[in-house]
Design an enzyme around this catalytic site. Structure first.
Site, mmCIF file in Angstrom:
data_model
loop_
_atom_site.group_PDB
_atom_site.id
_atom_site.type_symbol
_atom_site.label_atom_id
_atom_site.label_comp_id
_atom_site.label_asym_id
_atom_site.label_seq_id
_atom_site.Cartn_x
_atom_site.Cartn_y
_atom_site.Cartn_z
ATOM 1 N N ASP A 10 8.517 -13.468 -5.966
ATOM 2 C CA ASP A 10 7.279 -13.108 -5.259
ATOM 3 C C ASP A 10 6.453 -13.675 -4.055
ATOM 4 O O ASP A 10 6.842 -14.828 -3.790
ATOM 5 C CB ASP A 10 6.041 -13.232 -6.402
ATOM 6 N N GLU B 298 10.178 -9.886 -2.157
ATOM 7 C CA GLU B 298 8.978 -9.137 -1.882
ATOM 8 C C GLU B 298 8.517 -9.495 -0.659
ATOM 9 O O GLU B 298 7.991 -10.653 -0.618
ATOM 10 C CB GLU B 298 8.069 -9.262 -2.989
#
Length: 711
Positions: free
Chosen positions: A355, A410
């Site tokens: 993330d 991401e």
């Protein structure tokens, strides 16, 4: 996929394939000549990664040993039941282990300090048993320079923390040493050739307004995922986070599985059961930042501002209100690399979705930056080279020790070489997320009439990915479902979802349009958008409304923090049709493997007709997005001659369509070039429908039962 990248070793210490490829981190230039002016930057970061590996080899005995820091730090129990506890806290003056085991005596169990700021204590067994009782509370108590005050913290490497909100929101550390260890029954599944990812959050995986458990997920949700045809699960919010409503993105204990869903063994059983179903399980890992909590986090751990994080403003994310790791620190690298290794070893995860990678790549964390795609944005003083190198080391460690592991980045910036092998100078991820795709759909649904949809722009967005880098495409993820936004079907149908999703209610134009576009958007994303596909749980059947966790602002309600799986299971509701179509897509991909096939050849983008046609994996994909026009005997080019049949049909009555496409029809090619292809077929294209055709010789026996409904 580029053959050079596929053949290249994923290590900065290995030579790239072929004698003509430089071994200095600039091999990527042969794949992307636009990187030529930035060779020096590529060489710098490559050299820095090599230097770190050399340092780790010389001082720690290699990356394999270095990444097992959890066997040295935190609490470890020897076969004779001796407990050893070590903690890195260089600014502490003295340190003590306290807890239930010693009546919270702050003086009785003093720790020893080594020259590197590591504190240690060993507790011999008592009456042949560990001196600390399993699941009892513990802390480290430190005397710190600020007037010799006490700083009492949860151990940084702790493997179990619990929270009792009736007492305090602050977590308690637990000494986790169960008398019987969980034994995994199933081996890891092979690395999927096509990643069909089901993004899931354990706590919301129930129709009931509550926090669901690991055991409930194992019992109820895993069979549903398998039946739908997904082969990979991405589990969110597993690393322990202080605030449930943070969606798992404010981590306070990096080695602890969230206790709000159950015990560590319950999570192990979940992963093990998934493996028994042949499903790969990824952890949504947050190494981009950490909770700013002091009492039960890493912030001011030894009362200094710079223990695990950068000091001052550089160590704080102004939008996330959280702390930022110092990736250039030896001990921080040990902590983070060992954290990845721990989840792989202890819980048998198969890889990670990283993330917030954009925040790790740039010193400004991408805040206020509209990345234009100019290569100057990806190199220069704004790049956090330490962050880049940490990601290289993470991929080096994972892909070396676990060749079948899978890593996803991401990143919203479009950083080149993110998914290029390390020996070529890449950062080494397997996939990146196609984050522009869902943004396009939401923008169009908000701002454009259907007739204004631009087929060229749609195809460009779906195919606009860096050469040689694999991409995960998705129509919507958890980001699009969060409060303040809505799911795609809710954008399409809005209030009529409350009144007209029953099969006995009128099939209104709004519901007909919404269901048709929901299926078409997913199918074109699946077929054209990447080398992997992702769906957030519930969105496969058009989950209504949005996602909002219990918090003060909504009266701590769970109403929107749940997945209403009762909806597709209800035969009287139309959600079942969307659910069945999603399964049809996944099982068709399982059979034909288009996600791991070369990128599609788009032969038609007709703006007036709103028709798109392309070929991929030997299949012919045809979409009619026109809101009102249907076309008979529509001519579509196709390269391979033969007789074609329908294998996916968005208009099937089984999927809530109008049944206008006759699935028994055989489509014969005509030997006449059309739209740059050697042959053509003629098809009937009803408005707002999509179909996928396969040659009869590709279909094999039992193709209907294998794929028709996916069950």
């Amino acid at each position: 996929m580029d053959p050079l990248n596929e053949a290249a070793p994923d290590s900065v210490t290995a030579a790239p394939p072929g004698n003509d490829i430089p071994a200095d981190g600039t091999g990527i230039v042969s794949l992307d000549p636009y990187l030529e002016p930035y060779k020096h930057a590529l060489q710098n970061r490559f050299s820095k990664a090599q230097q770190w590996i050399q340092t780790i080899d010389e001082t720690e005995g290699g990356l394999e040993r270095f990444s097992r820091g959890y066997e040295r730090f935190g609490f470890n129990v020897a076969p004779d039941h001796t407990i050893t506890y070590r903690e890195w806290a260089p600014s502490a003056l003295r340190a003590y282990l306290i807890g239930d085991f010693n009546g919270w005596n702050r003086e009785s169990h003093e720790m020893r300090r080594d020259p590197y700021g590591v504190w240690e204590i060993s507790l011999p067994p008592v009456d042949g048993k560990p001196a600390i009782q399993h699941d009892s509370k513990i802390k480290i108590s430190m005397v710190v320079p600020n007037d010799h005050a006490r700083a009492e913290r949860i151990p940084a490497w702790i493997k179990r923390v619990t929270q009792d909100l009736s007492v305090s929101p602050i977590y308690d550390a637990r000494f986790w040493n169960p008398p019987q260890k969980y034994t995994f029954k199933h081996p890891r599944p092979p690395k999927p050739a096509s990643a069909r990812i089901y993004e899931a959050h354990v706590g919301i995986s129930s129709p009931e307004p509550k926090v669901a458990s690991y055991k409930e997920f194992t019992r109820n949700t895993l069979p549903r995922i398998r039946k739908l045809g997904y082969n990979t699960i991405q589990l969110m919010a597993v690393m322990e986070h202080a605030y449930y409503a943070s969606f798992g993105y404010q981590i306070n204990s990096f080695f602890a599985a969230s206790s709000r869903y159950g015990s560590p063994d319950d999570l192990k059983e979940l992963v093990d059961t998934a493996h028994g179903m042949g499903i790969t399980v990824l952890l949504d890992v947050v190494h981009s930042h950490a909770s700013k909590n002091v009492a039960d986090g890493l912030n001011y751990f030894d009362n200094s501002d710079h223990c695990y994080f950068h000091e001052g403003a550089r160590g704080r994310h102004e939008l996330w209100d959280s702390r930022l790791f110092n990736y250039g620190s030896h001990e921080v690298l040990r902590f983070l690399l060992s954290n990845l290794r721990f989840w792989m070893e202890e819980y048998s995860f198969d890889g990670f979705r990283f993330d917030g990678v954009t925040s790790m790549l740039y010193k400004n964390h991408g805040i206020g930056t509209g990345f234009s795609g100019g290569y100057h944005e990806y190199f220069g003083p704004n790049v956090d080279e330490d962050g880049v190198v940490y990601l290289m080391l993470a991929n080096e460690m994972l892909h070396t020790l676990y060749p079948s592991s899978l890593t996803i980045a991401e990143d919203v910036s479009g950083m080149p070489a993110l998914c290029i092998k390390l020996s070529l100078g890449g950062i080494g991820f397997d996939y990146r997320l196609a984050m522009a795709v869902p943004d396009l759909y939401i923008k169009w649904l908000k701002e454009k009439q259907d007739i204004e949809w631009d087929m060229g722009a749609l195809c460009f967005t779906l195919t606009n990915r860096r050469y040689g880098e694999k991409t995960i495409a998705y129509a919507e993820s958890h980001d699009q479902a969060l409060v303040g936004d809505k799911t795609l079907l809710f954008w399409l149908c809005d209030a009529q979802m409350y009144t007209h999703m029953s099969t006995i209610s009128d099939f209104t134009p709004v519901i007909e349009r919404g269901m048709a576009l929901h299926k078409m958007i997913r199918l074109i994303t699946h077929g054209l958008g990447g080398e992997g596909y992702l769906n957030f749980e519930g969105n496969e059947f058009g989950h209504p409304e949005w996602l909002d966790f219990p918090r003060e602002g909504n009266g701590n309600s769970f109403h929107y923090a749940r997945r209403q799986f009762n909806l597709p299971d209800d035969e009287a509701l139309r959600y079942k049709f969307l659910n069945a179509f999603d399964a049809n897509m996944q099982w068709a991909e399982e059979k034909y493997g288009w996600l791991h096939s070369p990128q599609a050849y788009v032969s038609l983008k007709n703006e007036s007709d709103k028709v798109v046609a392309f070929e991929r994996a030997g299949l012919l994909w045809i979409f009619n997005f026109h809101p009102s026009s249907s076309f008979t005997d529509y001519r579509v080019g196709v390269e391979e001659a033969g007789t074609y049949r329908v294998v996916v049909n968005s208009d099937s009555a089984a999927f809530g369509g109008l049944g206008r496409i006759q699935e028994e029809t055989r489509y014969f090619t005509t030997d006449f070039a059309w739209n740059g292809r050697r042959n053509f077929v003629q098809v009937y294209l009803p408005t707002r429908t999509a179909m996928v055709l396969a040659r009869e010789d590709m279909m094999g026996e039992g193709w209907k039962s294998d794929i028709k409904l996916g069950f």
